[in-house]
Scaffold this active site. Structure first.
Site, PDB file in Angstrom:
ATOM      1  N   LYS A 108     -63.111-106.123  30.726  1.00 37.83           N
ATOM      2  CA  LYS A 108     -64.045-104.984  30.685  1.00 37.83           C
ATOM      3  C   LYS A 108     -64.194-104.412  32.093  1.00 37.83           C
ATOM      4  O   LYS A 108     -63.275-103.743  32.566  1.00 37.83           O
ATOM      5  CB  LYS A 108     -65.330-105.418  30.009  1.00 37.83           C
ATOM      6  CG  LYS A 108     -64.981-106.023  28.627  1.00 37.83           C
ATOM      7  CD  LYS A 108     -66.081-106.138  27.694  1.00 37.83           C
ATOM      8  CE  LYS A 108     -65.733-106.961  26.471  1.00 37.83           C
ATOM      9  NZ  LYS A 108     -64.721-106.412  25.583  1.00 37.83           N
ATOM     10  N   HIS A 158     -70.181-108.027  29.174  1.00 43.87           N
ATOM     11  CA  HIS A 158     -70.621-106.664  29.505  1.00 43.87           C
ATOM     12  C   HIS A 158     -71.558-106.626  30.708  1.00 43.87           C
ATOM     13  O   HIS A 158     -72.116-105.571  31.016  1.00 43.87           O
ATOM     14  CB  HIS A 158     -71.290-106.022  28.287  1.00 43.87           C
ATOM     15  CG  HIS A 158     -70.346-105.885  27.138  1.00 43.87           C
ATOM     16  ND1 HIS A 158     -69.487-104.819  26.999  1.00 43.87           N
ATOM     17  CD2 HIS A 158     -70.076-106.722  26.098  1.00 43.87           C
ATOM     18  CE1 HIS A 158     -68.756-104.981  25.916  1.00 43.87           C
ATOM     19  NE2 HIS A 158     -69.093-106.137  25.350  1.00 43.87           N
ATOM     20  N   SER A 161     -73.374-106.389  23.302  1.00 45.00           N
ATOM     21  CA  SER A 161     -72.313-105.385  23.237  1.00 45.00           C
ATOM     22  C   SER A 161     -72.631-104.203  22.332  1.00 45.00           C
ATOM     23  O   SER A 161     -72.057-103.131  22.495  1.00 45.00           O
ATOM     24  CB  SER A 161     -71.014-106.040  22.774  1.00 45.00           C
ATOM     25  OG  SER A 161     -71.197-106.670  21.528  1.00 45.00           O
TER      26      SER A 161
HETATM   27  C1  LIG Z   1     -69.607-109.964  24.267  1.00 42.79           C
HETATM   28  C2  LIG Z   1     -68.133-110.146  24.159  1.00 42.79           C
HETATM   29  N1  LIG Z   1     -67.610-111.368  24.347  1.00 42.79           N
HETATM   30  C3  LIG Z   1     -66.285-111.582  24.249  1.00 42.79           C
HETATM   31  C4  LIG Z   1     -65.411-110.578  23.956  1.00 42.79           C
HETATM   32  C5  LIG Z   1     -63.939-110.862  23.852  1.00 42.79           C
HETATM   33  O1  LIG Z   1     -63.303-110.470  25.021  1.00 42.79           O
HETATM   34  P1  LIG Z   1     -61.796-109.946  25.071  1.00 42.79           P
HETATM   35  O2  LIG Z   1     -61.792-108.583  24.417  1.00 42.79           O
HETATM   36  O3  LIG Z   1     -61.527-109.863  26.515  1.00 42.79           O
HETATM   37  O4  LIG Z   1     -60.957-110.927  24.340  1.00 42.79           O
HETATM   38  C6  LIG Z   1     -65.900-109.296  23.770  1.00 42.79           C
HETATM   39  C7  LIG Z   1     -64.939-108.212  23.454  1.00 42.79           C
HETATM   40  O5  LIG Z   1     -64.820-107.346  22.933  1.00 42.79           O
HETATM   41  C8  LIG Z   1     -67.304-109.053  23.867  1.00 42.79           C
HETATM   42  O6  LIG Z   1     -67.817-107.842  23.680  1.00 42.79           O
END
Ligand SMILES: Cc1ncc(COP(=O)(O)O)c(C=O)c1O
Length: 417
Positions: free
Chosen positions: A263, A232, A204
């Site tokens: 996302k 992502h 991310s």
């Molecule tokens: C790699 C990754 N996993 C999990 C999450 C968590 O997801 P959510 O924002 O849908 O709770 C994020 C969120 O920002 C993320 O970037």
């Protein structure tokens, strides 16, 4: 208080101070940040996620029209007529909420349909849906590891994966470094407990792709399971947008495929896809599933439609990739070092927290909405601006960002390639 030499790390609650005093000191820190126009967080949008948004300027209270480079809404499905219409219909049919936790009355027929669709989309036997992506990682990982399981993580995995490992000693391997992974697993060879190798499909903060084919080969050779977080990658990579397993032609070979619906799918919620038996186990042992109300009908219907849109409207992903290629070339022409980034996330490493904040302020003043990423989110030497692209960005949006970046990189004397 002078915020320039301080960071969030200095106000972490270590239990030595009363939280009220700590919050007071933190407030002084934030006030100084605000005076310097460095609080570019929690900016308020009046229009919702879109390539151009109307945003309230926190410093003068006026509205600004800003080009939005901070969204994970890669395909702009938050505003797609099909996802909106599907959500609206479900809202009318089922009401605003599921009413209960999934095991105790909150499961609707559309939850089951969505689980089946997610499983098929990810090439797995079964899936389950959580109310958040964070919760799906934290809850599922804790359940999979149990008391004695060993978490083995890439150093750059998401915070929600680490939250699933709370109370355990995490064995880290160097980022995307297969030699380091193999050494870590070798050291654990004699341990006969669950060993879970955890990676993000696309990272991310760096936008690079996990070497999932090699990771699976090495992990399975040492008797470990592989867990990939597709937050992502879903909708972005793979021939039909199914994510990292598809990108490497590994469908059905990754033990646990996790992801968010927030996302590219443009809604909210998370999922875990795996074998039927693992999923059935998680129904009863993933605490964030068992003890949390099932996702709303509107969310479920919009997610389900988003999965169809991804498969039926490949032109959206193609447009995203056109934008990625164009922006990447533009930054490379400015000699920006993007590391191994190859997806919709562009880390522009500035290597100095203060410069990042100042550049972000200037970007904000020029109506470019971008996120500063500074210590402790990343090491100080890797402080960066993080741009993320959407399919709906037009060439003029990308050109405007590139022009301002050209000016700022010179002004702040950022070392380039
Ligand atoms: C790699 C990754 N996993 C999990 C999450 C968590 O997801 P959510 O924002 O849908 O709770 C994020 C969120 O920002 C993320 O970037």
């Amino acid at each position: 208080m002078d915020s320039r030499h301080l960071s969030l790390m200095d106000f972490m609650n270590k239990g030595e101070q009363n939280i009220v005093d700590l919050a007071d000191r933190f407030n002084e820190f934030e006030q100084d940040m605000f005076a310097r126009r460095h609080v570019n967080y929690r900016r308020v949008s009046l229009t919702g996620s879109a390539p151009v948004m109307r945003v309230i300027d926190p410093y003068d209270g006026f509205e600004r029209e800003m080009i939005y480079f901070a969204s994970n809404d890669y395909l702009n499905l938050t505003r797609h007529p099909r996802t909106i219409e599907a959500g609206r219909k479900a809202l009318e049919k089922y009401g605003t909420g599921a009413g209960s936790v999934p095991l105790l009355g909150g499961t609707l027929d559309i939850h089951i349909e969505l689980e089946q669709k997610v499983a098929k989309f990810k090439g797995c036997e079964a899936a389950l849906i959580f109310s958040s992506g964070f919760g799906s990682n934290a809850g599922a990982i804790a359940a999979l590891l149990g008391e004695e399981g060993i978490p083995i993580c890439d150093t750059l995995v998401h915070a929600s994966i680490l939250d699933g490992c709370i109370g355990k000693t995490v064995k880290f391997f160097r980022h995307n470094d297969m030699e380091s992974l193999e050494k870590t697993l070798k050291r654990l060879e004699d341990r006969k407990v669950t060993k879970l190798v955890m990676v993000d499909g696309v990272y991310s903060m760096d936008g690079d792709i996990a070497k999932l084919d090699e990771i699976c080969e090495i992990a399975h050779r040492y008797g470990a399971l592989v867990y990939v977080d597709e937050a992502h990658s879903t909708g972005v990579i793979g021939d039909t947008g199914r994510g990292t397993p598809e990108y490497y032609h590994l469908e059905g070979k990754v033990d646990i495929v996790a992801g968010t619906c927030s996302k590219a799918l443009g809604v909210v919620g998370g999922f875990i896809a795996s074998s039927q038996k693992i999923i059935q186990y998680l129904y009863y042992y993933a605490r964030s599933y068992m003890f949390s109300t099932a996702p709303t009908p509107q969310a479920v219907a919009s997610i389900s439609e988003a999965l169809d849109v991804i498969l039926e409207e490949p032109q959206l992903r193609e447009k995203l990739w056109q934008n990625i290629r164009y922006f990447k070339k533009g930054l490379e022409d400015l000699h920006v070092d993007l590391g191994d980034a190859e997806t919709a996330i562009f880390p522009i490493i500035i290597s100095d927290d203060y410069k990042v904040k100042e550049m972000c302020r200037e970007l904000h003043e020029n109506n470019i909405y971008v996120n500063p990423v500074v210590y402790p989110a990343v090491p100080k030497r890797l402080a960066r601006l993080r741009f993320s692209l959407m399919q709906g960005h037009e060439k003029e949006h990308l050109d405007k960002a590139l022009n301002i970046m050209e000016y700022l990189l010179k002004k702040y004397e950022v070392k380039q390639k």
